[in-house]
Design an enzyme around this catalytic site. Structure first.
Site, short mmCIF file in Angstrom:
data_model
loop_
_atom_site.label_atom_id
_atom_site.label_comp_id
_atom_site.label_asym_id
_atom_site.label_seq_id
_atom_site.Cartn_x
_atom_site.Cartn_y
_atom_site.Cartn_z
N GLU A 4 -19.94 6.13 -12.67
CA GLU A 4 -18.50 5.82 -12.72
C GLU A 4 -17.74 6.59 -11.62
OE1 GLU A 4 -16.57 6.52 -16.56
OE2 GLU A 4 -15.86 4.47 -16.43
N GLU A 37 -18.42 4.88 -8.41
CA GLU A 37 -17.65 3.62 -8.35
C GLU A 37 -16.19 3.91 -8.02
OE1 GLU A 37 -17.63 1.40 -12.03
OE2 GLU A 37 -16.47 -0.24 -11.15
N CYS A 75 -16.15 2.96 -21.43
CA CYS A 75 -17.12 3.49 -22.39
C CYS A 75 -16.72 3.28 -23.85
CB CYS A 75 -17.42 4.96 -22.11
SG CYS A 75 -15.97 5.92 -21.78
N SER A 134 -14.03 -0.56 -15.09
CA SER A 134 -15.25 -0.10 -14.43
C SER A 134 -16.40 -1.02 -14.85
CB SER A 134 -15.56 1.33 -14.88
OG SER A 134 -16.89 1.65 -14.59
N LYS A 169 -19.84 0.43 -32.06
CA LYS A 169 -21.04 0.54 -31.22
C LYS A 169 -22.14 -0.45 -31.66
CE LYS A 169 -19.92 3.61 -28.16
NZ LYS A 169 -20.03 3.36 -26.72
N GLU A 177 -21.25 -3.49 -29.88
CA GLU A 177 -21.56 -3.35 -28.45
C GLU A 177 -23.05 -3.57 -28.18
OE1 GLU A 177 -21.33 0.62 -26.77
OE2 GLU A 177 -20.54 -0.18 -24.90
N GLU A 180 -24.69 -9.15 -22.88
CA GLU A 180 -24.87 -8.52 -21.56
C GLU A 180 -25.80 -7.32 -21.62
OE1 GLU A 180 -22.07 -8.65 -23.24
OE2 GLU A 180 -20.45 -9.60 -22.12
N CYS A 206 -13.33 10.09 -29.55
CA CYS A 206 -14.42 9.77 -30.49
C CYS A 206 -14.60 10.79 -31.60
CB CYS A 206 -15.73 9.62 -29.73
SG CYS A 206 -15.64 8.40 -28.41
S1 SF4 Z 1 -15.17 6.19 -31.61
FE1 SF4 Z 1 -13.20 5.22 -31.19
S2 SF4 Z 1 -12.64 6.04 -29.16
FE2 SF4 Z 1 -14.81 6.42 -29.44
S3 SF4 Z 1 -15.84 4.67 -28.48
FE3 SF4 Z 1 -15.59 4.19 -30.67
S4 SF4 Z 1 -13.68 3.05 -30.85
FE4 SF4 Z 1 -13.70 4.06 -28.84
#
Ligand code: SF4
Ligand code: SF4
Length: 454
Positions: free
Chosen positions: A159, A162, A179, A199, A238, A241, A246, A383
């Protein structure tokens, strides 16, 4: 896929969740069960943290409680009340993988997990416990206990490079961090016209997964097809994700399953692993090696600070005078700073709490924003306050818990011998042996992506 749900049988319609939802995704009348509009929900889990309507064994009886646990796929070890707002549990998939001798199981844990997990075992709020975390994951039977902090250092290499390229070559600015998957999802759905500001880097979780199944498999002399990659995250989004189309550049799904900090605690309790009495152990090398820069990814402003530590040296070729970049620390929802980097004044912004990004985007679109780089985190203080962290039953504990978790990660950074991502010997080694150079062809294929929406 359903990641977050509200149980109609338990919801009292108090609408506390509606107040914290950053995506205006919760719908319903006061006093009636609420529903989640999945077209709007970004799966951050803040409603899960806030919900106070519950089913408990004391009030509703053991039978109803156990039936609800089974319905939600929760392990027997769960003893706490079951709340109306909850995230779908994926522990059964993980348990099957750990029991399968054909699978080579590798795990990574995010920075914020090491200042959260101990709370679920009765330890002080924000207790920093990386050594016990590594030991706990090893006791669960993982073949390799790698670390998302290594992947965070890798993210900074990619990053930071970049950003420097965009600044030098007149690329699209400001560049936004990528992220936080809830933020990425929010942008894709609501502001797709600015997606070239994002990014192209994958998140640390996904970079880690791609590397474990390629370079890691090679180091461990295992076929990548056998590697089962697990992520322990403070984040409910997550799991969404890792299922994105992708995220398969290793040739397989880069991360097979993501579980939350809370779910890790459930699993440890089910297996009878007493977290408090575990010895301090190390993560496995080389893909568990990390610097202080990787550790602070879990706090608001941490990605920015880590990027500045490396970006400064990439641009000037000199050591940064002070690794502690005080100007980007804090918890305000939107803050800016000018950082002198040689002849360049790097103008940066930090957003924490997703609602705060809306005026920033509107200002940018109206030409009123003059910044190079913006970090965006969905959760209130980054987080450490994620939807998958231990649930704080009393709202009065929230500021103290968030503050102590943030302080824990900053203390970890200060105590580590190396505090800049580019100084990590394992990072140097992976570029020498495999990736060649940041933003090079191999790195681009494995570690970057083009986000394309749902
Ligand atoms: S814990 Fe909250 S701030 Fe951290 S990546 Fe997940 S959604 Fe985003
Ligand atoms: S998970 Fe986040 S975005 Fe979705 S309903 Fe809950 S608070 Fe709102």
């Amino acid at each position: 896929m359903t990641v977050i749900a509200i149980d109609k049988e338990l919801c009292t319609g108090c609408q506390e969740c509606t107040k914290v939802c950053p995506a205006y995704a919760i719908e319903g009348e006061p006093g009636q069960p609420q529903t989640i509009n999945t077209d709007r929900c970004v799966m951050c889990g803040q409603c899960v943290q806030k919900c106070k309507a519950y089913l408990s064994v004391w009030e509703h009886g053991k039978e109803a409680y156990e039936a609800k646990k089974r319905e939600r796929g929760l392990p027997q070890s769960v003893r706490e009340p079951l709340f109306a707002a909850y995230n779908v549990c994926h522990l059964n998939e993980l348990k099957d993988a750990l029991a399968d001798p054909e699978k080579y199981t590798v795990v990574q844990a995010a920075p914020a997990v090491r200042v959260g997990i101990a709370e679920d075992f009765g330890m002080e709020l924000g207790t920093l416990a990386p050594g016990k975390l590594a030991a706990a994951l090893r006791r669960l039977g993982f073949d390799k206990v790698y670390d998302a902090n290594f992947a965070a250092d890798l993210t900074i290499m990619e990053e930071g490079t970049e950003l420097v390229q965009r600044v030098k070559d007149g690329g699209v600015l400001p560049m936004f961090t990528s992220c936080c998957p809830a933020w990425v999802t929010f942008m894709e759905r609501n502001y797709p016209e600015i997606s070239d500001h994002l990014s192209s880097c994958k998140s640390p979780q996904q970079m880690g997964g791609a590397v474990f199944k390629s370079y890691g498999a090679h180091l461990d002399d295992v076929d990548g097809s056998r590697v089962y990659s697990v992520a322990v995250m403070p984040c409910t989004c997550k799991e969404f994700e890792c299922n994105r189309v992708e995220m398969r550049d290793s040739g397989w799904k880069d991360v097979d399953v993501a579980i939350t900090t809370r779910e890790l605690a459930y699993l440890l309790k089910e297996k009878g692993i007493d977290f408090n009495s575990l010895p301090e152990e190390e993560f496995d090398m080389p893909l568990g090696d990390y610097t202080g820069a990787g550790a602070i990814f879990g706090v608001t402003g941490g990605v920015m600070e880590a990027a500045i530590r490396t970006g400064y040296e990439l641009i000037t070729g000199e050591a940064i005078p002070d690794v502690k970049v005080e100007a980007v620390r804090g918890t305000e929802g939107f803050r800016t700073a000018n950082v002198k980097v040689g002849d360049l004044t790097l103008k940066v912004g930090i957003v924490t709490g997703l609602k705060n990004v809306i005026p920033v985007i509107e200002d940018m679109k109206a030409g009123r924003l003059d910044l190079h780089f913006i970090e965006v985190m969905t959760c209130p203080e980054g987080c450490v306050s994620g939807g998958g962290q231990p649930k704080l039953l009393m709202d009065t504990l929230v500021p103290e818990a968030y503050g102590k978790r943030r302080a824990g990660l900053f203390a970890h950074d200060e105590a580590l011998p190396l505090r800049k991502s580019h100084d990590n010997p394992a990072i140097k080694k992976i570029y020498e042996e495999f990736l060649e150079k940041p933003n090079g062809n191999i790195a681009h294929h494995l570690l970057h992506t083009k986000y394309c929406g749902d």
